[in-house]
Design a protein around this motif. Sequence first.
Motif, PDB file in Angstrom:
ATOM      1  N   ALA A   1       0.826  -1.203   0.000  1.00 22.57           N
ATOM      2  CA  ALA A   1       0.000   0.000   0.000  1.00 22.57           C
ATOM      3  C   ALA A   1       0.862   1.254   0.000  1.00 22.57           C
ATOM      4  O   ALA A   1       0.616   2.201  -0.749  1.00 22.57           O
ATOM      5  CB  ALA A   1      -0.932  -0.008   1.211  1.00 22.57           C
ATOM      6  N   ARG A   2       1.898   1.266   0.826  1.00 17.14           N
ATOM      7  CA  ARG A   2       2.742   2.468   0.928  1.00 17.14           C
ATOM      8  C   ARG A   2       3.567   2.669  -0.339  1.00 17.14           C
ATOM      9  O   ARG A   2       3.805   3.799  -0.768  1.00 17.14           O
ATOM     10  CB  ARG A   2       3.661   2.362   2.145  1.00 17.14           C
ATOM     11  CG  ARG A   2       4.288   3.688   2.568  1.00 17.14           C
ATOM     12  CD  ARG A   2       5.129   3.516   3.827  1.00 17.14           C
ATOM     13  NE  ARG A   2       4.380   3.003   4.943  1.00 17.14           N
ATOM     14  CZ  ARG A   2       3.656   3.755   5.770  1.00 17.14           C
ATOM     15  NH1 ARG A   2       3.599   5.060   5.588  1.00 17.14           N
ATOM     16  NH2 ARG A   2       3.008   3.201   6.788  1.00 17.14           N
ATOM     17  N   CYS A   3       4.001   1.568  -0.949  1.00 19.39           N
ATOM     18  CA  CYS A   3       4.848   1.675  -2.127  1.00 19.39           C
ATOM     19  C   CYS A   3       4.095   2.335  -3.283  1.00 19.39           C
ATOM     20  O   CYS A   3       4.605   3.261  -3.905  1.00 19.39           O
ATOM     21  CB  CYS A   3       5.340   0.285  -2.532  1.00 19.39           C
ATOM     22  SG  CYS A   3       6.647   0.278  -3.767  1.00 19.39           S
ATOM     23  N   SER A   4       2.873   1.873  -3.559  1.00 20.51           N
ATOM     24  CA  SER A   4       2.132   2.424  -4.702  1.00 20.51           C
ATOM     25  C   SER A   4       1.276   3.625  -4.357  1.00 20.51           C
ATOM     26  O   SER A   4       1.114   4.528  -5.174  1.00 20.51           O
ATOM     27  CB  SER A   4       1.241   1.331  -5.319  1.00 20.51           C
ATOM     28  OG  SER A   4       1.983   0.519  -6.211  1.00 20.51           O
ATOM     29  N   TRP A   5       0.720   3.671  -3.143  1.00 19.43           N
ATOM     30  CA  TRP A   5      -0.269   4.694  -2.822  1.00 19.43           C
ATOM     31  C   TRP A   5       0.204   5.747  -1.829  1.00 19.43           C
ATOM     32  O   TRP A   5      -0.525   6.695  -1.538  1.00 19.43           O
ATOM     33  CB  TRP A   5      -1.536   4.034  -2.260  1.00 19.43           C
ATOM     34  CG  TRP A   5      -2.263   3.204  -3.265  1.00 19.43           C
ATOM     35  CD1 TRP A   5      -2.355   1.846  -3.304  1.00 19.43           C
ATOM     36  CD2 TRP A   5      -3.018   3.676  -4.382  1.00 19.43           C
ATOM     37  NE1 TRP A   5      -3.115   1.441  -4.373  1.00 19.43           N
ATOM     38  CE2 TRP A   5      -3.533   2.536  -5.054  1.00 19.43           C
ATOM     39  CE3 TRP A   5      -3.313   4.950  -4.877  1.00 19.43           C
ATOM     40  CZ2 TRP A   5      -4.317   2.639  -6.200  1.00 19.43           C
ATOM     41  CZ3 TRP A   5      -4.092   5.057  -6.025  1.00 19.43           C
ATOM     42  CH2 TRP A   5      -4.587   3.905  -6.654  1.00 19.43           C
ATOM     43  N   GLY A   6       1.453   5.589  -1.327  1.00 16.34           N
ATOM     44  CA  GLY A   6       1.905   6.478  -0.267  1.00 16.34           C
ATOM     45  C   GLY A   6       1.918   7.949  -0.625  1.00 16.34           C
ATOM     46  O   GLY A   6       1.765   8.808   0.248  1.00 16.34           O
ATOM     47  N   GLY A   7       2.087   8.279  -1.907  1.00 21.05           N
ATOM     48  CA  GLY A   7       2.114   9.678  -2.299  1.00 21.05           C
ATOM     49  C   GLY A   7       0.768  10.245  -2.699  1.00 21.05           C
ATOM     50  O   GLY A   7       0.675  11.428  -3.063  1.00 21.05           O
ATOM     51  N   VAL A   8      -0.288   9.425  -2.622  1.00 21.83           N
ATOM     52  CA  VAL A   8      -1.587   9.832  -3.169  1.00 21.83           C
ATOM     53  C   VAL A   8      -2.686   9.902  -2.109  1.00 21.83           C
ATOM     54  O   VAL A   8      -3.571  10.753  -2.183  1.00 21.83           O
ATOM     55  CB  VAL A   8      -2.014   8.857  -4.298  1.00 21.83           C
ATOM     56  CG1 VAL A   8      -3.439   9.125  -4.759  1.00 21.83           C
ATOM     57  CG2 VAL A   8      -1.049   8.955  -5.473  1.00 21.83           C
TER      58      VAL A   8
END
Length: 287
Positions: A42-49
């Motif tokens: 989750a953090r890898c793909s969505w952490g910036g969003v």
Amino acid sequence: MTIQDHRVDADGVGLHYLRVDPPEGDGGPPVVCLHGGIVDSARCSWGGVIEPLAAGLGRPVLAPDLAGYGDSDRPVAAYSTAYHVEAVRGFCDALGLARVDLCGLSLGGGVALGLALADERVERLVAIDSFGLGTELSNGLLTWALAQAPVLNRLSLALLARSRRLARASLGSIVVDPDSVPDEAVDELFALLQREDPGHAFRQWRAAEVTRQGYATSYVPLLPELQQPVLFLHGAADEVFPPAWSERAADLAPDGECVVLDDCAHWPPRERPEAVLEQVSRFLGEA
């Protein structure tokens, strides 16, 4: 707002998830964001969003690590798409989510589609560079052959785990420009590669889903039955799943829309986060 780490028991499987709660809500359903496969979280793909998405929509945003990924449990399982669908259904049940909007990337898109077709609690759906929209293997029989040789995946991931520079360079298979990927995403990927047997859940999924005839799971025949409004978002340069899959899906779904992003491949939340936020916020905000 801050990203909070939580954990929940979903039918006996412990799932780690990220949660962001806006200071004021608009009464809309929570948004559940699902990541992709291979080595992801989750953090890898969505952490910036997820923080700006929660702020823009005024709704909680939750992003679980799929079973076998990130900090979630790694049960003995086939990790097929159907398995992940039921695990996410258990996640929603465990948290008492009576209404949800789903936003899924790659494998997560296929999981989101599967749940939307089976569960009325899903109100709106965003499928990004989604699996499940076709049977054609990305590299034909080579994809099938690689699925029969899991040791090659183990060896390649072991090599990437030795060098952060190599880990970034490897993103060239899913982004147009690896140098454009934020350092925080590369750091998270590199940390995941250091874990015991990275890629285990993906190899199990690949064994279940990749056949000589093509991908085992395709929702294409069921798309005319999809009750929810759905946005198919796709990178124009995606070489994993072709943009034509999303374009066809939008034509088949009764309330479907497709947006193709230029200068973008298979990882839009990290490669084109501003465009993803714009499109997802617009679409989910239309409810």
